[in-house]
Enzyme design. Structure first.
Site, PDB file in Angstrom:
ATOM      1  N   HIS A   9      48.827  -5.200   2.314  1.00  0.00           N
ATOM      2  CA  HIS A   9      49.324  -5.381   0.943  1.00  0.00           C
ATOM      3  C   HIS A   9      48.369  -4.795  -0.096  1.00  0.00           C
ATOM      4  O   HIS A   9      48.781  -4.428  -1.180  1.00  0.00           O
ATOM      5  CB  HIS A   9      49.530  -6.882   0.675  1.00  0.00           C
ATOM      6  CG  HIS A   9      48.307  -7.692   0.992  1.00  0.00           C
ATOM      7  ND1 HIS A   9      47.915  -7.941   2.290  1.00  0.00           N
ATOM      8  CD2 HIS A   9      47.353  -8.239   0.205  1.00  0.00           C
ATOM      9  CE1 HIS A   9      46.795  -8.646   2.283  1.00  0.00           C
ATOM     10  NE2 HIS A   9      46.429  -8.830   1.036  1.00  0.00           N
ATOM     11  N   CYS A  65      43.672   0.111   2.904  1.00  0.00           N
ATOM     12  CA  CYS A  65      43.626  -1.314   2.558  1.00  0.00           C
ATOM     13  C   CYS A  65      42.876  -1.407   1.222  1.00  0.00           C
ATOM     14  O   CYS A  65      42.665  -0.379   0.563  1.00  0.00           O
ATOM     15  CB  CYS A  65      43.013  -2.177   3.660  1.00  0.00           C
ATOM     16  SG  CYS A  65      41.269  -1.915   4.021  1.00  0.00           S
ATOM     17  N   GLY A  66      42.484  -2.588   0.818  1.00  0.00           N
ATOM     18  CA  GLY A  66      41.842  -2.715  -0.488  1.00  0.00           C
ATOM     19  C   GLY A  66      40.555  -1.920  -0.574  1.00  0.00           C
ATOM     20  O   GLY A  66      40.332  -1.141  -1.499  1.00  0.00           O
ATOM     21  N   GLY A  68      39.273  -0.176   2.317  1.00  0.00           N
ATOM     22  CA  GLY A  68      39.247   0.828   3.385  1.00  0.00           C
ATOM     23  C   GLY A  68      38.416   0.374   4.575  1.00  0.00           C
ATOM     24  O   GLY A  68      38.515   0.939   5.665  1.00  0.00           O
ATOM     25  N   GLY A  70      38.312  -2.713   6.234  1.00  0.00           N
ATOM     26  CA  GLY A  70      39.024  -3.457   7.282  1.00  0.00           C
ATOM     27  C   GLY A  70      39.777  -2.542   8.222  1.00  0.00           C
ATOM     28  O   GLY A  70      39.645  -2.641   9.450  1.00  0.00           O
ATOM     29  N   HIS A  98      33.352  18.385  13.311  1.00  0.00           N
ATOM     30  CA  HIS A  98      32.311  17.943  14.247  1.00  0.00           C
ATOM     31  C   HIS A  98      32.737  16.756  15.107  1.00  0.00           C
ATOM     32  O   HIS A  98      32.262  16.607  16.220  1.00  0.00           O
ATOM     33  CB  HIS A  98      31.044  17.542  13.478  1.00  0.00           C
ATOM     34  CG  HIS A  98      30.353  18.711  12.851  1.00  0.00           C
ATOM     35  ND1 HIS A  98      29.053  18.644  12.381  1.00  0.00           N
ATOM     36  CD2 HIS A  98      30.759  19.975  12.617  1.00  0.00           C
ATOM     37  CE1 HIS A  98      28.708  19.821  11.882  1.00  0.00           C
ATOM     38  NE2 HIS A  98      29.728  20.642  12.002  1.00  0.00           N
ATOM     39  N   ARG A 133      28.562  21.649  21.859  1.00  0.00           N
ATOM     40  CA  ARG A 133      27.739  20.487  21.489  1.00  0.00           C
ATOM     41  C   ARG A 133      28.586  19.391  20.840  1.00  0.00           C
ATOM     42  O   ARG A 133      28.360  18.206  21.064  1.00  0.00           O
ATOM     43  CB  ARG A 133      26.571  20.907  20.600  1.00  0.00           C
ATOM     44  CG  ARG A 133      26.902  21.306  19.192  1.00  0.00           C
ATOM     45  CD  ARG A 133      25.639  21.813  18.470  1.00  0.00           C
ATOM     46  NE  ARG A 133      25.792  21.870  17.027  1.00  0.00           N
ATOM     47  CZ  ARG A 133      26.447  22.809  16.346  1.00  0.00           C
ATOM     48  NH1 ARG A 133      27.037  23.787  16.994  1.00  0.00           N
ATOM     49  NH2 ARG A 133      26.509  22.775  15.022  1.00  0.00           N
TER      50      ARG A 133
HETATM   51  C1  RB5 Z   1      43.093  -7.734   1.154  1.00  0.00           C
HETATM   52  O1  RB5 Z   1      42.958  -8.527   0.044  1.00  0.00           O
HETATM   53  C2  RB5 Z   1      41.787  -7.025   1.472  1.00  0.00           C
HETATM   54  O2  RB5 Z   1      40.858  -7.935   1.947  1.00  0.00           O
HETATM   55  C3  RB5 Z   1      42.009  -5.919   2.442  1.00  0.00           C
HETATM   56  O3  RB5 Z   1      42.946  -5.048   1.916  1.00  0.00           O
HETATM   57  C4  RB5 Z   1      40.820  -5.059   2.816  1.00  0.00           C
HETATM   58  O4  RB5 Z   1      40.090  -4.705   1.686  1.00  0.00           O
HETATM   59  C5  RB5 Z   1      39.972  -5.574   3.888  1.00  0.00           C
HETATM   60  O5  RB5 Z   1      39.047  -4.892   4.352  1.00  0.00           O
END
Ligand code: RB5
Length: 147
Positions: A9, A65-66, A68, A70, A98, A133
């Site tokens: 979300h 995500c909020g 990036g 997660g 690379h 490499r």
């Molecule tokens: C959601 O609120 C937030 O925690 C999620 O999008 C993200 O940032 C997690 O790493």
């Protein structure tokens, strides 16, 4: 080219913008979790995207995500995924050349959408280096022990 798109979300506004960009580029996309408005846990989104990536033999995954963070942590837990969290065009280029990165992650709260679009274009249009490499190092990633 086929690209899997996913966000929780916290990233769905940017995911919508990214999908429009890729459609104008005539790239085939799959969004297995849609553009979530209601709360959804990023590990669940990433799992669905990786399943689609493998099933459809897609070229890339793009995740938002909020922060990036997660989605990038979750994606890198899968054996065949090399995910990079970056908003830097040169880093995106190097990640392809690379590291043969196949998954690009963004944080919607951190970067402007124009920067995100620029990074996407560079990432998907950069070929992975066939230099021994780099190939050797990428192969060694598959040997890393999770235990
Ligand atoms: C959601 O609120 C937030 O925690 C999620 O999008 C993200 O940032 C997690 O790493």
């Amino acid at each position: 080219m086929k690209i899997i798109l996913g966000s929780d979300h916290g990233g769905s506004d940017y995911l919508k913008e990214i999908s429009k960009l890729l459609e104008t580029m005539k790239i085939e996309i799959s969004t297995p979790c849609g553009f979530p408005f209601e709360s959804i846990d990023y590990p669940d989104v990433v799992k669905r995207c990786v399943e689609d990536y493998n099933k459809l033999k897609a070229d890339f995954i793009i995740l938002v995500c909020g922060s990036g963070v997660g989605v990038s942590i979750a994606a890198n837990r899968y054996e065949n995924i090399r995910a990079v969290l970056t908003s830097n065009p040169y880093q995106a280029q190097l990640a392809r050349e690379h590291n043969h990165a196949n998954c690009l992650c963004f944080g919607q709260r951190l970067y402007g959408i124009d920067q995100v679009k620029e990074v996407i274009k560079i990432f998907i249009n950069t070929i992975g280096s066939e230099d021994m490499r780099h190939l050797r190092r990428i192969e060694k990633l598959g040997d890393l022990d999770n235990g």
